[in-house]
Write a protein that holds these residues in place. Structure first.
Motif, mmCIF file in Angstrom:
data_model
loop_
_atom_site.group_PDB
_atom_site.id
_atom_site.type_symbol
_atom_site.label_atom_id
_atom_site.label_comp_id
_atom_site.label_asym_id
_atom_site.label_seq_id
_atom_site.Cartn_x
_atom_site.Cartn_y
_atom_site.Cartn_z
ATOM 1 N N THR A 51 -3.356 -7.502 -9.193
ATOM 2 C CA THR A 51 -3.438 -6.113 -9.651
ATOM 3 C C THR A 51 -2.938 -5.252 -8.505
ATOM 4 N N LEU A 52 -2.547 -4.032 -8.814
ATOM 5 C CA LEU A 52 -2.073 -3.118 -7.775
ATOM 6 C C LEU A 52 -2.477 -1.699 -8.165
ATOM 7 N N PRO A 53 -3.798 -1.415 -8.138
ATOM 8 C CA PRO A 53 -4.292 -0.137 -8.660
ATOM 9 C C PRO A 53 -3.723 1.099 -7.986
ATOM 10 N N SER A 54 -3.425 1.015 -6.700
ATOM 11 C CA SER A 54 -2.903 2.199 -6.013
ATOM 12 C C SER A 54 -1.381 2.160 -5.889
ATOM 13 N N GLY A 55 -0.737 1.156 -6.467
ATOM 14 C CA GLY A 55 0.716 1.063 -6.443
ATOM 15 C C GLY A 55 1.281 0.378 -5.222
#
Length: 198
Positions: A51-55
């Protein structure tokens, strides 16, 4: 002295795992003891973000195998603060499937275990040996730390439940004043038993 628990901030920090090209997927990162690099192949610690919630990758993340992966920026910060009980091994991060691995990260082994959990005041499941001594804690529903802990290191693992990383008040304040990303600090009595806060 007040203590806090160090966790990845799951709102911003990615879920990471060792990539298919990674050289080691061993459960060695939460033992609280020094890792002998001659016993394990640590030559390619390549992690991939699921996942890459903050980009983008944060300064702090924890893999599914319990490995704390930190940025070079956070390593320099730890060095500046004089933290001595951390082993660092070069690591790379793949932010998205198919992307090139990014240098400048470290798999970090936090060394040191302190018997800091107040078992009488906590709600937990544990195992004892035949002499009634604690061998392991399996889960904690409510955590209380012992009062008047004496420890020279500002960062350590909780004995018998070593996935918990405990930091002292001075390091807590340093973190709060920094701009390091991916870090969540939780007061022991506010811990939800996973990676968050109640």
């Amino acid at each position: 002295m007040l203590y806090h628990l160090l966790f990845p901030n799951t709102d911003t920090s990615p879920d990471i795992r060792i990539s298919d090209n990674g050289s080691s997927n061993e459960m060695i990162w939460e033992s609280g003891v020094k890792i002998n690099p001659e016993e394990y192949d640590l030559s390619n610690l390549e992690f991939i973000c699921e996942t890459l919630p903050s980009g983008a990758m944060t300064d702090y993340a924890v893999s599914d195998m319990g490995c704390s992966v930190i940025s070079e920026r956070l390593k320099k910060y730890f060095d500046k603060l004089g933290l001595k009980n951390i082993q660092y091994f070069p690591a790379t991060i793949i932010e998205k499937e198919g992307n090139t691995a990014i240098n400048g990260y470290f798999a970090s082994n936090f060394i040191g275990k302190i018997d800091c959990i107040d078992r009488d005041s906590s709600e937990l499941r544990s195992r004892k040996n035949k002499d009634g001594e604690y061998k392991a804690i399996f889960s904690i529903d409510k955590l209380a730390l012992k009062e008047n802990l004496v420890n020279e290191e500002p960062l350590f693992r909780a004995a018998y439940f070593t996935r918990l990383i405990v930091i002292n008040e001075a390091l807590t304040n340093q973190f709060k004043e920094s701009d390091m990303t991916g870090i969540r600090l939780v007061a022991p009595e506010r811990w939800d038993g996973i990676n968050g806060e109640i």
